[in-house]
Design a protein around this motif. Structure first.
Motif, PDB file in Angstrom:
ATOM      1  N   PRO A  68       0.821  -1.221   0.000  1.00  0.00           N
ATOM      2  CA  PRO A  68       0.000   0.000   0.000  1.00  0.00           C
ATOM      3  C   PRO A  68       0.851   1.267   0.000  1.00  0.00           C
ATOM      4  O   PRO A  68       1.908   1.334   0.633  1.00  0.00           O
ATOM      5  N   VAL A  69       0.379   2.281  -0.729  1.00  0.00           N
ATOM      6  CA  VAL A  69       1.021   3.587  -0.762  1.00  0.00           C
ATOM      7  C   VAL A  69       0.034   4.604  -0.211  1.00  0.00           C
ATOM      8  O   VAL A  69      -1.079   4.744  -0.732  1.00  0.00           O
ATOM      9  N   ASP A  70       0.423   5.311   0.847  1.00  0.00           N
ATOM     10  CA  ASP A  70      -0.431   6.321   1.457  1.00  0.00           C
ATOM     11  C   ASP A  70      -0.133   7.684   0.840  1.00  0.00           C
ATOM     12  O   ASP A  70       1.033   8.083   0.717  1.00  0.00           O
ATOM     13  N   PHE A  71      -1.194   8.386   0.452  1.00  0.00           N
ATOM     14  CA  PHE A  71      -1.055   9.723  -0.120  1.00  0.00           C
ATOM     15  C   PHE A  71      -1.669  10.749   0.831  1.00  0.00           C
ATOM     16  O   PHE A  71      -2.701  10.503   1.464  1.00  0.00           O
ATOM     17  N   LYS A  72      -1.039  11.907   0.896  1.00  0.00           N
ATOM     18  CA  LYS A  72      -1.584  13.048   1.619  1.00  0.00           C
ATOM     19  C   LYS A  72      -2.141  14.046   0.607  1.00  0.00           C
ATOM     20  O   LYS A  72      -1.827  13.997  -0.577  1.00  0.00           O
ATOM     21  N   ASN A  73      -2.957  14.952   1.093  1.00  0.00           N
ATOM     22  CA  ASN A  73      -3.525  15.960   0.216  1.00  0.00           C
ATOM     23  C   ASN A  73      -2.428  16.731  -0.507  1.00  0.00           C
ATOM     24  O   ASN A  73      -1.425  17.143   0.099  1.00  0.00           O
ATOM     25  N   ASP A  74      -2.631  16.915  -1.817  1.00  0.00           N
ATOM     26  CA  ASP A  74      -1.736  17.677  -2.685  1.00  0.00           C
ATOM     27  C   ASP A  74      -0.408  16.972  -2.960  1.00  0.00           C
ATOM     28  O   ASP A  74       0.487  17.559  -3.565  1.00  0.00           O
ATOM     29  N   ASP A  75      -0.255  15.721  -2.500  1.00  0.00           N
ATOM     30  CA  ASP A  75       0.938  14.962  -2.878  1.00  0.00           C
ATOM     31  C   ASP A  75       0.934  14.726  -4.393  1.00  0.00           C
ATOM     32  O   ASP A  75      -0.124  14.486  -4.991  1.00  0.00           O
ATOM     33  N   PRO A  76       2.097  14.785  -5.043  1.00  0.00           N
ATOM     34  CA  PRO A  76       2.127  14.492  -6.484  1.00  0.00           C
ATOM     35  C   PRO A  76       1.810  13.016  -6.743  1.00  0.00           C
ATOM     36  O   PRO A  76       2.275  12.130  -6.026  1.00  0.00           O
ATOM     37  N   VAL A  77       1.003  12.784  -7.754  1.00  0.00           N
ATOM     38  CA  VAL A  77       0.636  11.429  -8.173  1.00  0.00           C
ATOM     39  C   VAL A  77       1.201  11.210  -9.566  1.00  0.00           C
ATOM     40  O   VAL A  77       0.865  11.950 -10.497  1.00  0.00           O
ATOM     41  N   THR A  78       2.043  10.210  -9.693  1.00  0.00           N
ATOM     42  CA  THR A  78       2.748   9.984 -10.956  1.00  0.00           C
ATOM     43  C   THR A  78       1.915   9.126 -11.896  1.00  0.00           C
ATOM     44  O   THR A  78       1.403   8.073 -11.498  1.00  0.00           O
ATOM     45  N   LEU A  79       1.787   9.574 -13.114  1.00  0.00           N
ATOM     46  CA  LEU A  79       1.144   8.787 -14.160  1.00  0.00           C
ATOM     47  C   LEU A  79       2.222   8.297 -15.119  1.00  0.00           C
ATOM     48  O   LEU A  79       2.980   9.099 -15.675  1.00  0.00           O
ATOM     49  N   HIS A  80       2.302   6.986 -15.309  1.00  0.00           N
ATOM     50  CA  HIS A  80       3.233   6.396 -16.257  1.00  0.00           C
ATOM     51  C   HIS A  80       2.493   5.956 -17.513  1.00  0.00           C
ATOM     52  O   HIS A  80       1.314   5.593 -17.448  1.00  0.00           O
ATOM     53  N   VAL A  81       3.184   6.012 -18.621  1.00  0.00           N
ATOM     54  CA  VAL A  81       2.622   5.500 -19.873  1.00  0.00           C
ATOM     55  C   VAL A  81       3.297   4.174 -20.191  1.00  0.00           C
ATOM     56  O   VAL A  81       4.463   3.950 -19.852  1.00  0.00           O
ATOM     57  N   ASN A  82       2.556   3.299 -20.839  1.00  0.00           N
ATOM     58  CA  ASN A  82       3.067   1.989 -21.237  1.00  0.00           C
ATOM     59  C   ASN A  82       2.898   1.844 -22.749  1.00  0.00           C
ATOM     60  O   ASN A  82       2.510   2.788 -23.439  1.00  0.00           O
ATOM     61  N   LYS A  83       3.142   0.687 -23.254  1.00  0.00           N
ATOM     62  CA  LYS A  83       3.050   0.405 -24.684  1.00  0.00           C
ATOM     63  C   LYS A  83       1.658   0.694 -25.235  1.00  0.00           C
ATOM     64  O   LYS A  83       0.670   0.711 -24.502  1.00  0.00           O
ATOM     65  N   THR A  90      -4.649   0.796 -28.618  1.00  0.00           N
ATOM     66  CA  THR A  90      -5.157   1.122 -27.288  1.00  0.00           C
ATOM     67  C   THR A  90      -4.051   1.744 -26.453  1.00  0.00           C
ATOM     68  O   THR A  90      -2.897   1.303 -26.483  1.00  0.00           O
ATOM     69  N   VAL A  91      -4.411   2.786 -25.691  1.00  0.00           N
ATOM     70  CA  VAL A  91      -3.471   3.470 -24.812  1.00  0.00           C
ATOM     71  C   VAL A  91      -3.488   2.798 -23.445  1.00  0.00           C
ATOM     72  O   VAL A  91      -4.562   2.486 -22.908  1.00  0.00           O
ATOM     73  N   ASN A  92      -2.312   2.578 -22.874  1.00  0.00           N
ATOM     74  CA  ASN A  92      -2.197   1.945 -21.556  1.00  0.00           C
ATOM     75  C   ASN A  92      -1.450   2.884 -20.608  1.00  0.00           C
ATOM     76  O   ASN A  92      -0.270   3.174 -20.809  1.00  0.00           O
ATOM     77  N   TRP A  93      -2.181   3.360 -19.590  1.00  0.00           N
ATOM     78  CA  TRP A  93      -1.604   4.229 -18.578  1.00  0.00           C
ATOM     79  C   TRP A  93      -1.618   3.521 -17.227  1.00  0.00           C
ATOM     80  O   TRP A  93      -2.373   2.566 -17.013  1.00  0.00           O
ATOM     81  N   ILE A  94      -0.791   4.016 -16.304  1.00  0.00           N
ATOM     82  CA  ILE A  94      -0.672   3.400 -14.986  1.00  0.00           C
ATOM     83  C   ILE A  94      -0.572   4.493 -13.928  1.00  0.00           C
ATOM     84  O   ILE A  94       0.216   5.437 -14.077  1.00  0.00           O
ATOM     85  N   ILE A  95      -1.373   4.374 -12.880  1.00  0.00           N
ATOM     86  CA  ILE A  95      -1.247   5.208 -11.680  1.00  0.00           C
ATOM     87  C   ILE A  95      -1.181   4.280 -10.477  1.00  0.00           C
ATOM     88  O   ILE A  95      -2.102   3.482 -10.252  1.00  0.00           O
ATOM     89  N   ASP A  96      -0.122   4.355  -9.713  1.00  0.00           N
ATOM     90  CA  ASP A  96       0.054   3.508  -8.527  1.00  0.00           C
ATOM     91  C   ASP A  96      -0.179   2.037  -8.877  1.00  0.00           C
ATOM     92  O   ASP A  96      -0.819   1.298  -8.139  1.00  0.00           O
ATOM     93  N   ASN A  97       0.345   1.641 -10.006  1.00  0.00           N
ATOM     94  CA  ASN A  97       0.287   0.263 -10.518  1.00  0.00           C
ATOM     95  C   ASN A  97      -1.120  -0.173 -10.918  1.00  0.00           C
ATOM     96  O   ASN A  97      -1.344  -1.345 -11.215  1.00  0.00           O
ATOM     97  N   LEU A  98      -2.074   0.729 -10.941  1.00  0.00           N
ATOM     98  CA  LEU A  98      -3.411   0.423 -11.445  1.00  0.00           C
ATOM     99  C   LEU A  98      -3.499   0.845 -12.906  1.00  0.00           C
ATOM    100  O   LEU A  98      -3.161   1.986 -13.240  1.00  0.00           O
ATOM    101  N   PRO A  99      -3.975  -0.033 -13.781  1.00  0.00           N
ATOM    102  CA  PRO A  99      -4.102   0.361 -15.187  1.00  0.00           C
ATOM    103  C   PRO A  99      -5.317   1.244 -15.412  1.00  0.00           C
ATOM    104  O   PRO A  99      -6.350   1.096 -14.755  1.00  0.00           O
ATOM    105  N   ALA A 100      -5.174   2.172 -16.339  1.00  0.00           N
ATOM    106  CA  ALA A 100      -6.323   2.980 -16.737  1.00  0.00           C
ATOM    107  C   ALA A 100      -7.374   2.081 -17.358  1.00  0.00           C
ATOM    108  O   ALA A 100      -7.058   1.110 -18.051  1.00  0.00           O
ATOM    109  N   ALA A 101      -8.639   2.401 -17.102  1.00  0.00           N
ATOM    110  CA  ALA A 101      -9.722   1.558 -17.611  1.00  0.00           C
ATOM    111  C   ALA A 101     -10.869   2.434 -18.077  1.00  0.00           C
ATOM    112  O   ALA A 101     -11.034   3.579 -17.629  1.00  0.00           O
ATOM    113  N   VAL A 102     -11.640   1.899 -18.981  1.00  0.00           N
ATOM    114  CA  VAL A 102     -12.891   2.541 -19.390  1.00  0.00           C
ATOM    115  C   VAL A 102     -14.035   1.661 -18.905  1.00  0.00           C
ATOM    116  O   VAL A 102     -13.891   0.441 -18.778  1.00  0.00           O
ATOM    117  N   VAL A 103     -15.171   2.293 -18.625  1.00  0.00           N
ATOM    118  CA  VAL A 103     -16.313   1.601 -18.051  1.00  0.00           C
ATOM    119  C   VAL A 103     -17.350   1.350 -19.125  1.00  0.00           C
ATOM    120  O   VAL A 103     -17.673   2.237 -19.919  1.00  0.00           O
TER     121      VAL A 103
END
Length: 633
Positions: A32-47, A126-139
């Motif tokens: 688990p990664v704990d975030f505080k308010n206004d902490d930067p959240v990194t978005l990574h791009v994948n293939k 298809t675009v694949n993004w990652i935030i905190d090891n969670l993949p971007a998804a569409v609903v």
């Protein structure tokens, strides 16, 4: 002592394959990664991936927004093998800070760049993004049932309009919907959901462009809507990328954040029923075969051992030839090598299924399945060498060193040769699946410095043991084999024998291939383990039955037939892949077709050795068992 050495080497090899220095591999999200308010959240791009071409490409190979310095994030061996290339992005996100109409960048594409984007959109990348090891998804929501919501990883790069002459439009505005779960402290939380909503909009503004320019199509008083003019890309021109960020508190706990991604598809119930139905049918058929065979054998052995009955018929007549070693070009050397390689694959499969069922292969660990596959295959080399040398010595072979060398090289060498050809195709297309030189060196080092020594050690231990002796004496001269009926010819028995093992798995095979080639999640490892058990039982029984019919026809050449009887199911696997290619995939590119059939050829070879070895070993135990029960003068 020798067994202890094998175990120690195997453990050391597994540790070397799976372990890495701290921070060397990208495995965030497993803790688990704990975030505080206004902490930067990194978005990574994948293939960027496409089910239409099956050739993933790097994210920044297209004219998309990039940071001033693109930083690569290390991935595991399995991640490299599956084509992951994780890099930094230009998006600026802060925890729990809402944002509207943020301008990411403005690109002025040349005609070539615009046409390149249009081509990739038409190929459904298809675009694949990652935030905190969670993949971007569409609903995807069911209009008839609001509770039936499915999450699909990634989102399309763009779309083709429904006009008479379709136009490629790019999704240049992204709405971020990020969910978080509040922990014990008021200002600390964990990210538990990452959903994106893509839009295509032709942004407008007044005057010359500058960093302070306000868009007419996206501002606090004018949100982006789907009714706006879409952004076409063919021919080049200006494209402005924007985004919104919305944070939402969720009741989903961090430990269950992957459940939404692994939720079954609409046909989940059909999938479960089909597997259960297949298992019941196969169990019924194999049970009937076993019952008939046991009754027939019991009657045969009772009649043969009856001292008043001196009329020898059927399989007892060949007791002096049934253990005669195979001869010819495909003689004892190749047979023992192939069985040894099959045992190595069998041990790897069993270990892999145990880890999968226990939940060790978490989806949060990217490339974990591929890493485990390679690692377990390497450390199971000792079993391959041991079994191969034991069989070779039973066949009265003398060149154990040559036998061990072939066991260490034959199957891996064939797979590496096919993979090298495919790698050249991928390299020519600039795909992320093309292995870097350093990875190829690492795999070669695992092969030559870990797997091969383990095979040699196992072969040495096996060859120093006493040979497996036949339960009946082998005659000096081979008995003449009577003319065989057409239905007992090697080709017919092999083709018929492969149907039942294929029937045990073909439904599950469809879902596995859909997972691989259509990027659908597969997580029913419990059912898969059950199907593999059924497959093993089926291979053993069908090989025994066909061998029994052959022995009753007084044909003692059963060694290779027992291997091909169940191993021929690989032909049906490859044949099914042709049908799947024609009916389920929309591939017209020759390179993509080469990639598909090259991979399916490797799968078929692997399946051939695995199922053939199961059938051979079961038949060997069966033949030794029945001939050990009769009285021979």
């Amino acid at each position: 002592m020798a067994r202890g050495l094998v175990s120690a080497l195997s453990a050391a090899a597994l540790a070397a394959c799976l372990a890495a220095p701290a921070g060397a591999f990208y495995v965030p999200g497993t803790t688990p990664v704990d975030f505080k308010n206004d902490d930067p959240v990194t978005l990574h791009v994948n293939k960027l991936t496409s089910t239409k071409t099956q050739i993933p490409i790097p994210y920044y190979s297209l004219p998309l927004c990039a940071p001033e310095k693109v930083e690569e994030v290390g991935v595991s061996l399995g991640g490299i093998l599956t084509g992951d290339r994780i890099e930094s992005s230009a998006y600026k996100l802060e925890f729990r800070r809402q944002a509207k109409c943020q301008v990411l960048c403005r690109k002025v594409n040349s005609e070539e760049e615009g046409n390149s984007l249009a081509e990739r959109i038409e190929q459904e990348y298809t675009v694949n993004w990652i935030i905190d090891n969670l993949p971007a998804a569409v609903v995807f929501a069911d209009q008839n049932n609001e509770d039936n919501v499915r999450y699909q990883r990634g989102f399309p790069l763009g779309a083709m309009t429904a006009d008479a002459e379709p136009v490629a439009i790019i999704f240049n505005h992204i709405g971020f919907h990020i969910k978080y779960h509040r922990e014990t402290e008021e200002n600390r939380a964990r990210i538990v959901g990452f959903v994106v909503e893509p839009f295509s909009v032709h942004h407008e503004y007044e005057g010359e462009w500058s960093e302070k320019t306000q868009l007419k199509t996206c501002n606090p008083s004018q949100p982006v809507t789907r009714q706006m003019l879409a952004q076409a890309v063919a021919g080049g021109g200006e494209v402005i990328f924007t985004y919104d960020v919305e944070w939402e508190e969720s009741d989903v706990q961090w430990a269950h954040r992957w459940d939404l991604y692994l939720r079954g598809s609409e046909d989940a119930e059909v999938h479960w029923f089909a597997i259960l139905n297949s298992v019941v049918i196969v169990l019924f058929l194999t049970g009937m075969i076993a019952m008939i065979l046991v009754r027939a054998l019991h009657r045969d052995i009772a009649r043969i051992n009856d001292e008043a009955d001196d009329d020898e018929t059927g399989w007892k007549l060949i007791h002096g030839d049934v253990f005669r070693p195979p001869s010819g070009m495909f003689g004892p050397m190749m047979l023992s090598v192939m069985v040894g390689s099959g045992v190595q694959l069998l041990c790897m499969t069993i270990a892999l299924m145990i880890f999968a069922v226990l939940g060790v292969l978490s989806p949060a660990n990217r490339g974990g399945l591929a890493t485990a596959f390679v690692s377990l295959f390497v450390v199971m080399g000792s079993f391959a060498g041991f079994v191969s040398s034991r069989l070779y010595k039973m066949f009265l072979g003398k060149f154990w060193g040559r036998n061990a060398a072939l066991t260490a090289v034959a199957f891996p060498g064939s797979v590496v040769t096919i993979a090298f050809v495919l790698n050249m195709v991928l390299w020519s297309r600039g795909s992320t699946l093309a292995l870097p030189f350093g990875t190829m060196v690492a795999i070669a080092a695992l092969w030559f410095f870990v797997s091969a020594p383990l095979v040699l050690l196992g072969a040495y231990i096996g060859f120093t043991r006493d040979a497996i002796t036949p339960v009946t004496r082998v005659n000096t001269f081979a008995r003449t084999i009577p003319t065989q009926p057409w239905y007992l010819s090697p080709a017919v028995t092999a083709l018929v024998g492969g149907i039942l093992p294929f029937g045990a798995i073909f439904i599950e095979l469809y879902f596995i291939m859909t997972s691989i080639w259509l990027s659908q999640p597969y997580y029913l490892f419990g059912f898969l383990a059950l199907v593999i058990v059924i497959l093993g039982i089926t291979c053993a029984e069908i090989s025994i039955v066909m061998c029994y019919f052959q022995l009753c026809a007084e044909d003692h050449r059963w060694w290779w037939r027992s291997f091909f009887t169940s191993g021929s199911s690989a032909l049906y696997i490859f044949g099914y892949s042709i049908v799947y290619f024609a009916t389920s995939l929309d591939i017209t590119d020759p390179a993509s077709a080469t990639l598909f059939f090259g991979n399916m050829l490797m799968v078929s070879i692997t399946f051939f050795l695995l199922t053939g070895s199961i059938g051979f070993l079961a038949t060997l135990a069966f033949v030794r068992g029945i001939f050990g029960q009769i009285k021979v003068d």
